[in-house]
Motif scaffolding. Structure first.
Motif, PDB file in Angstrom:
ATOM      1  N   UNK A 131       2.843   9.759   3.364  1.00 39.62           N
ATOM      2  CA  UNK A 131       3.973   9.649   2.448  1.00 39.62           C
ATOM      3  C   UNK A 131       4.890   8.456   2.749  1.00 39.62           C
ATOM      4  N   UNK A 132       4.252   7.283   2.820  1.00 42.50           N
ATOM      5  CA  UNK A 132       5.022   6.054   3.078  1.00 42.50           C
ATOM      6  C   UNK A 132       4.411   4.882   2.322  1.00 42.50           C
ATOM      7  N   UNK A 133       5.217   3.838   2.206  1.00 46.64           N
ATOM      8  CA  UNK A 133       4.783   2.614   1.543  1.00 46.64           C
ATOM      9  C   UNK A 133       4.992   1.454   2.512  1.00 46.64           C
ATOM     10  N   UNK A 134       3.957   0.618   2.673  1.00 43.89           N
ATOM     11  CA  UNK A 134       4.032  -0.536   3.567  1.00 43.89           C
ATOM     12  C   UNK A 134       3.548  -1.788   2.847  1.00 43.89           C
ATOM     13  N   UNK A 135       4.175  -2.907   3.173  1.00 40.10           N
ATOM     14  CA  UNK A 135       3.671  -4.201   2.726  1.00 40.10           C
ATOM     15  C   UNK A 135       2.832  -4.753   3.857  1.00 40.10           C
ATOM     16  N   UNK A 154      -0.648  13.571   2.431  1.00 42.99           N
ATOM     17  CA  UNK A 154       0.050  14.224   3.546  1.00 42.99           C
ATOM     18  C   UNK A 154      -0.591  13.855   4.884  1.00 42.99           C
ATOM     19  N   UNK A 155      -1.610  13.004   4.847  1.00 43.64           N
ATOM     20  CA  UNK A 155      -2.296  12.568   6.077  1.00 43.64           C
ATOM     21  C   UNK A 155      -2.211  11.042   6.202  1.00 43.64           C
ATOM     22  N   UNK A 156      -2.400  10.584   7.420  1.00 43.01           N
ATOM     23  CA  UNK A 156      -2.410   9.144   7.691  1.00 43.01           C
ATOM     24  C   UNK A 156      -3.580   8.495   6.952  1.00 43.01           C
ATOM     25  N   UNK A 157      -3.359   7.312   6.445  1.00 42.46           N
ATOM     26  CA  UNK A 157      -4.387   6.580   5.702  1.00 42.46           C
ATOM     27  C   UNK A 157      -4.717   5.292   6.467  1.00 42.46           C
ATOM     28  N   UNK A 158      -5.980   4.968   6.574  1.00 40.36           N
ATOM     29  CA  UNK A 158      -6.401   3.702   7.189  1.00 40.36           C
ATOM     30  C   UNK A 158      -7.062   2.862   6.102  1.00 40.36           C
ATOM     31  N   UNK A 159      -6.568   1.616   5.981  1.00 32.47           N
ATOM     32  CA  UNK A 159      -7.129   0.712   4.975  1.00 32.47           C
ATOM     33  C   UNK A 159      -7.607  -0.562   5.662  1.00 32.47           C
ATOM     34  N   UNK A 160      -8.674  -1.148   5.131  1.00 28.84           N
ATOM     35  CA  UNK A 160      -9.227  -2.402   5.661  1.00 28.84           C
ATOM     36  C   UNK A 160      -9.409  -3.385   4.522  1.00 28.84           C
ATOM     37  N   UNK A 161      -9.121  -4.658   4.819  1.00 32.90           N
ATOM     38  CA  UNK A 161      -9.294  -5.715   3.831  1.00 32.90           C
ATOM     39  C   UNK A 161      -9.963  -6.916   4.489  1.00 32.90           C
ATOM     40  N   UNK A 162     -10.852  -7.541   3.746  1.00 35.53           N
ATOM     41  CA  UNK A 162     -11.452  -8.806   4.181  1.00 35.53           C
ATOM     42  C   UNK A 162     -10.573  -9.911   3.610  1.00 35.53           C
ATOM     43  N   UNK A 163      -9.992 -10.720   4.497  1.00 34.04           N
ATOM     44  CA  UNK A 163      -8.990 -11.699   4.087  1.00 34.04           C
ATOM     45  C   UNK A 163      -9.368 -13.079   4.626  1.00 34.04           C
ATOM     46  N   UNK A 195       0.854  -1.194   0.000  1.00 27.39           N
ATOM     47  CA  UNK A 195       0.000   0.000   0.000  1.00 27.39           C
ATOM     48  C   UNK A 195       0.888   1.241   0.000  1.00 27.39           C
ATOM     49  N   UNK A 196       0.643   2.139  -0.984  1.00 20.53           N
ATOM     50  CA  UNK A 196       1.390   3.387  -1.091  1.00 20.53           C
ATOM     51  C   UNK A 196       0.471   4.516  -0.639  1.00 20.53           C
ATOM     52  N   UNK A 197       0.932   5.278   0.356  1.00 22.49           N
ATOM     53  CA  UNK A 197       0.168   6.441   0.829  1.00 22.49           C
ATOM     54  C   UNK A 197       0.930   7.693   0.396  1.00 22.49           C
ATOM     55  N   UNK A 198       0.484   8.316  -0.703  1.00 27.93           N
ATOM     56  CA  UNK A 198       1.118   9.539  -1.216  1.00 27.93           C
ATOM     57  C   UNK A 198       0.542  10.791  -0.582  1.00 27.93           C
TER      58      UNK A 198
END
Length: 182
Positions: free
Chosen positions: A135-139, A78-87, A73-76
């Motif tokens: 402004x960060x990328x996380x796996x 300027x604010x924190x991003x919250x993502x949810x996934x059904x896995x 997930x790439x967050x370009x």
């Protein structure tokens, strides 16, 4: 007189641990009571002791992690991003043992519970949320923690070992999620 006693006695010689398992013991006793004129004393004599059942002797174990799902997930912003996934992931418990009690003794020796019963395999679905800084990328990763055990299963009949085989088992015990900064 017949006295029946059910007990499992499993001895782990490597860890010097005693666990309970399945065994059935039957003790046949003959008892003589005094007659009315007290001409004989009471006697108790054992006729047979029968110990029959399975024994699990633990050898080694290990624990590990299986990653079933990954997403970068790439967050370009300027604010924190919250993502949810059904896995979904698979929860399972398998072993080449003869009886469930041997599998239960195996699980007890390792010290982590199986999510499902011996021989079962199910799909578990859950929703996981991750918070991604600006402004960060996380796996993002999701999977299962598992345990594995090796040992010997012996079958006792009337106090004698009649069969012995190497056994192994593997089972999941919980879900796992994390995020790794790229």
């Amino acid at each position: 007189m017949i006295i029946q006693h059910s007990e499992i006695l499993i001895i782990n010689s490597r860890k010097e641990k005693v666990s309970r398992g399945i065994s059935v013991g039957v003790l046949i006793v003959s008892i003589a009571f005094p007659t009315m004129n007290n001409s004989s004393a009471a006697t108790v004599s054992s006729q047979a002791i029968d110990f029959t059942g399975y024994e699990y002797i633990h050898s080694t174990d290990s624990k590990g992690l299986t990653i079933d799902w990954k997403h970068t997930h790439v967050n370009n912003k300027s604010a924190t991003d919250t993502v949810s996934y059904s896995i979904s992931r698979e929860a399972y418990a398998s072993a080449n043992v003869s009886v469930a009690e041997t599998f239960n003794a195996m699980v007890s020796e390792v010290g982590v519970s199986a999510e499902v019963g011996w021989g079962s395999r199910i799909t578990k679905t859950t929703t996981i949320s991750w918070t991604i800084p600006a402004r960060s990328t996380y796996t993002l990763r999701y999977g299962s923690r598992w345990a594995k055990a090796l040992g010997t299963e012996k079958y006792w009949y009337r106090g004698n070992v009649v069969s012995s085989k190497s056994v192994n088992g593997q089972w999941t015990y919980e879900g796992y999620s994390d995020s790794i900064k790229q």
